[in-house]
Enzyme design. Structure first.
Site, short mmCIF file in Angstrom:
data_model
loop_
_atom_site.label_atom_id
_atom_site.label_comp_id
_atom_site.label_asym_id
_atom_site.label_seq_id
_atom_site.Cartn_x
_atom_site.Cartn_y
_atom_site.Cartn_z
N ALA A 41 1.31 -15.69 -15.41
CA ALA A 41 1.15 -16.91 -14.63
C ALA A 41 0.72 -16.58 -13.19
O ALA A 41 -0.18 -17.22 -12.63
CB ALA A 41 2.45 -17.71 -14.61
N VAL A 48 5.47 -10.00 1.96
CA VAL A 48 4.39 -10.99 1.78
C VAL A 48 4.92 -12.36 1.38
O VAL A 48 4.25 -13.38 1.60
CB VAL A 48 3.34 -10.51 0.76
CG1 VAL A 48 2.64 -9.25 1.22
CG2 VAL A 48 3.93 -10.33 -0.64
N TYR A 78 4.42 -12.83 -14.94
CA TYR A 78 3.35 -12.00 -14.38
C TYR A 78 1.97 -12.57 -14.76
O TYR A 78 1.07 -12.63 -13.93
CB TYR A 78 3.51 -10.57 -14.89
CG TYR A 78 2.64 -9.54 -14.19
CD1 TYR A 78 2.86 -9.20 -12.85
CD2 TYR A 78 1.62 -8.88 -14.88
CE1 TYR A 78 2.08 -8.23 -12.22
CE2 TYR A 78 0.85 -7.91 -14.26
CZ TYR A 78 1.07 -7.60 -12.94
OH TYR A 78 0.31 -6.64 -12.31
N ALA A 136 0.80 -1.23 0.00
CA ALA A 136 0.00 0.00 0.00
C ALA A 136 0.83 1.27 0.00
O ALA A 136 0.30 2.36 0.19
CB ALA A 136 -0.93 0.01 1.22
#
Length: 243
Positions: free
Chosen positions: A156, A61, A154, A9
């Site tokens: 995939a 992440v 990308y 973000a």
């Protein structure tokens, strides 16, 4: 207090989505970022300037231990708060022709979008299941629907996000949790700044790139009560390029 977690973000789409969710729904925003704290702070400043509130939450992440440590720590420190909206927005591009693509470029792009979706969603969804409510919005791409030359990795990654959106939606629908994907086309952002906009917009029926705010409004709608009967959907927002 109801909260929204927006991954990636610190800028671009993620920033616009975070600001819009605060504005429309009064949600306390968890501004996730991986490395760019300065940009994440700018997002938080903008949220506050629009009358909202939030805090920064740093984790990569791709790394499950890092995600769990950050989110579990936050939950322990905020026992009365509930992440009712999750936006899996974190994503990167490493474009190049498949035949010459370094393995790392494949792994990093896949891991950010798909492993990132797994790591963050699996942690956040536990509380949603217990409370029997929640909104999950995954930011996919037109690349994941039609495939784009030079973006095999990308395409995939985003294609996998779309498929997992449809599957997870069926698993959790009885608990009143919706899971949807948004598939933007060409949107003016850091990710598209190196593209030739004048040339590319001729391929778009609307003859322009989209704005991050336009995508944010769609995400905000999917996070609202108005969208309570929409789940497992992939909504295109691309000016007609894939119609």
């Amino acid at each position: 207090m109801n909260c929204a977690l927006v991954t990636g973000a610190s800028r671009g789409l993620g920033r616009a989505i975070a600001v819009q969710l605060a504005k429309d729904h009064g949600l306390f925003i968890l501004v996730n970022y991986s490395t760019n704290q300065e940009a994440a702070e700018e997002t938080l400043t903008e949220i506050k300037a629009n009358g909202g509130n939030g805090e920064l939450l740093q984790f990569n992440v791709q790394t499950k231990t890092e995600v769990d440590e950050a989110l579990n720590g936050w939950k322990e420190a905020n026992p009365d708060n509930f992440i009712s909206v999750l936006v899996n927005n974190a994503g990167i591009t490493r474009d190049g022709l498949f035949m010459w693509m370094p393995e790392k470029d494949w792994d990093d792009v896949l891991n950010t979008s798909t492993k990132g979706l797994f790591n963050v969603t699996q942690n956040v969804i536990q509380q949603m299941l217990r409370k029997r409510t929640g909104r999950i919005v995954n930011i996919a791409s037109v690349s994941g629907l039609k495939g784009v030359a030079g973006q095999t990795n990308y395409s995939a990654a985003k294609g996998a996000m779309i498929a997992s959106t449809k599957a997870l939606a069926q698993e959790v629908a009885k608990r009143k949790i919706t899971v949807n994907a948004v598939a933007p086309g060409f949107i003016t952002s850091d990710m598209t700044k190196d593209l030739n906009e004048d040339e590319l917009k001729q391929m778009i029926p609307m003859n322009r790139f989209g704005k991050a705010e336009e995508v944010a409004h769609l995400v905000s709608f999917l996070a609202s009560e108005k969208a309570s009967y929409i789940t497992g959907e992939v909504i295109n927002i691309n000016g007609g390029i894939y119609s």
